[in-house]
Write a protein that holds these residues in place. Structure first.
Motif, mmCIF file in Angstrom:
data_model
loop_
_atom_site.group_PDB
_atom_site.id
_atom_site.type_symbol
_atom_site.label_atom_id
_atom_site.label_comp_id
_atom_site.label_asym_id
_atom_site.label_seq_id
_atom_site.Cartn_x
_atom_site.Cartn_y
_atom_site.Cartn_z
ATOM 1 N N GLY A 153 1.226 -1.277 -0.100
ATOM 2 C CA GLY A 153 -0.278 -0.170 -0.012
ATOM 3 C C GLY A 153 0.277 1.810 0.009
ATOM 4 N N PHE A 154 0.611 2.054 -0.962
ATOM 5 C CA PHE A 154 1.351 3.090 -0.988
ATOM 6 C C PHE A 154 0.447 4.414 -0.899
ATOM 7 C CE2 PHE A 154 2.995 -0.096 -3.191
ATOM 8 C CZ PHE A 154 4.418 -0.342 -2.640
ATOM 9 N N HIS A 155 1.218 5.293 0.051
ATOM 10 C CA HIS A 155 -0.391 6.417 0.570
ATOM 11 C C HIS A 155 -1.356 6.117 0.792
ATOM 12 C CE1 HIS A 155 -1.438 7.303 -3.401
ATOM 13 N NE2 HIS A 155 0.062 7.060 -3.576
ATOM 14 N N PRO A 156 -1.205 5.809 2.310
ATOM 15 C CA PRO A 156 -2.469 4.639 2.454
ATOM 16 C C PRO A 156 -3.547 5.218 3.362
ATOM 17 C CG PRO A 156 -1.231 3.946 3.559
ATOM 18 C CD PRO A 156 -0.659 4.551 3.011
ATOM 19 N N ALA A 157 -4.412 4.707 3.125
ATOM 20 C CA ALA A 157 -5.679 5.559 4.120
ATOM 21 C C ALA A 157 -6.482 4.493 5.117
ATOM 22 C CB ALA A 157 -6.586 6.630 3.580
ATOM 23 N N GLN A 158 -7.076 5.692 6.815
ATOM 24 C CA GLN A 158 -7.566 4.401 7.795
ATOM 25 C C GLN A 158 -7.001 3.045 8.282
ATOM 26 O OE1 GLN A 158 -11.519 4.619 5.932
ATOM 27 N NE2 GLN A 158 -11.178 6.565 4.784
ATOM 28 N N LEU A 159 -5.825 3.078 7.692
ATOM 29 C CA LEU A 159 -5.385 1.163 8.618
ATOM 30 C C LEU A 159 -5.233 1.508 9.697
ATOM 31 C CD1 LEU A 159 -1.778 0.686 6.217
ATOM 32 C CD2 LEU A 159 -4.631 -0.310 5.807
#
Length: 247
Positions: A153-159
């Motif tokens: 995942g790259f520049h991920p969100a909401q992990l």
């Protein structure tokens, strides 16, 4: 590399998708590529084609297929700081529909379709994603440890969230090797530490890395966030991961 448009049967209808592959008639390892929030567009076609050139069969589903075939929104050619708020105002209702239950239904359909393609070799596949797509890739790997051997995942969100189904609470189910490439503003140090501790406690093989001098969206050349050096760093991490996990 050949790119074709396909239809994926799902519990909620037909999802349109792009597939990129080497075109040599031989089977290749499969990669399920989840787009960022802006969805399928030429930028994602380029990424899929690049991966196909390295010997992978890449499936890119339209996350918003319930609202019609891609492109669902009329996006500007370049997403700038000025037009980004207006774009996101249109996107947010679509994003908010992506409940965990819906994501998992779609993941089941996407994985089943990918692994049944004659151009995909037997064995596990990879799930990768950008921005919100990183969350979807992680959920896919968690739900299907027998089928997913790599998650990126790259520049991920909401992990890492306060929700009971936050991905960081579920990483014990992963069998995949994981790489996360973060922009400097993607997650707080506390959230990164919490995620890393969860990976470590679960025995997951992982790397989380802050790519220097980046902002959210750094891999996307059609946005103001683009960073060419960080894009190359993303390939330098992603391609060896796929090679280790899928070959």
């Amino acid at each position: 590399m050949p790119i074709t448009t396909l239809r994926i049967p799902t519990a909620d209808g037909q999802a349109d998708a792009l597939a990129a592959h080497p075109g040599d008639g031989a089977p290749h390892p499969g990669v399920l590529l989840y787009t960022d929030a802006f969805g399928i567009r030429p930028e994602l076609e380029r990424k899929a084609t690049e991966l196909a050139g390295h010997g992978y069969y890449v499936l890119v589903p339209n996350l918003y297929y319930r609202h019609g075939p891609a492109p669902v929104l009329d996006l500007p050619e370049h997403i700038s700081e000025e037009n980004r708020p207006a774009v996101f105002a249109e996107l947010m209702p679509l994003l908010e529909e992506h409940s965990t239950e819906r994501v998992l239904r779609d993941a089941e359909a996407y994985l089943g379709f990918l692994t049944e393609q004659p151009g995909v070799s037997a064995g596990p596949v990879a799930a990768i994603g950008y921005c919100i797509g990183a969350l979807l890739a992680m959920r896919t790997g968690i739900a299907h440890p027998d089928r997913v051997a790599a998650v990126a995942g790259f520049h991920p969100a909401q992990l890492v969230t306060e929700e009971p189904d936050s991905p960081h609470r579920q990483v014990g189910a992963l069998a995949a090797e994981v790489h996360l490439g973060l922009a400097e503003n993607d997650m707080t140090p506390e959230a990164i530490s919490e995620l890393n501790e969860a990976f470590g406690a679960a025995g997951v093989s992982y790397s989380t890395e802050i790519y220097p001098d980046t902002v959210h969206g750094f891999t996307m050349s059609d946005t103001a966030a683009f960073d060419p050096a960080a894009l190359q760093q993303h390939w330098d991490r992603l391609l060896p991961l796929l090679d280790r996990a899928l070959r």
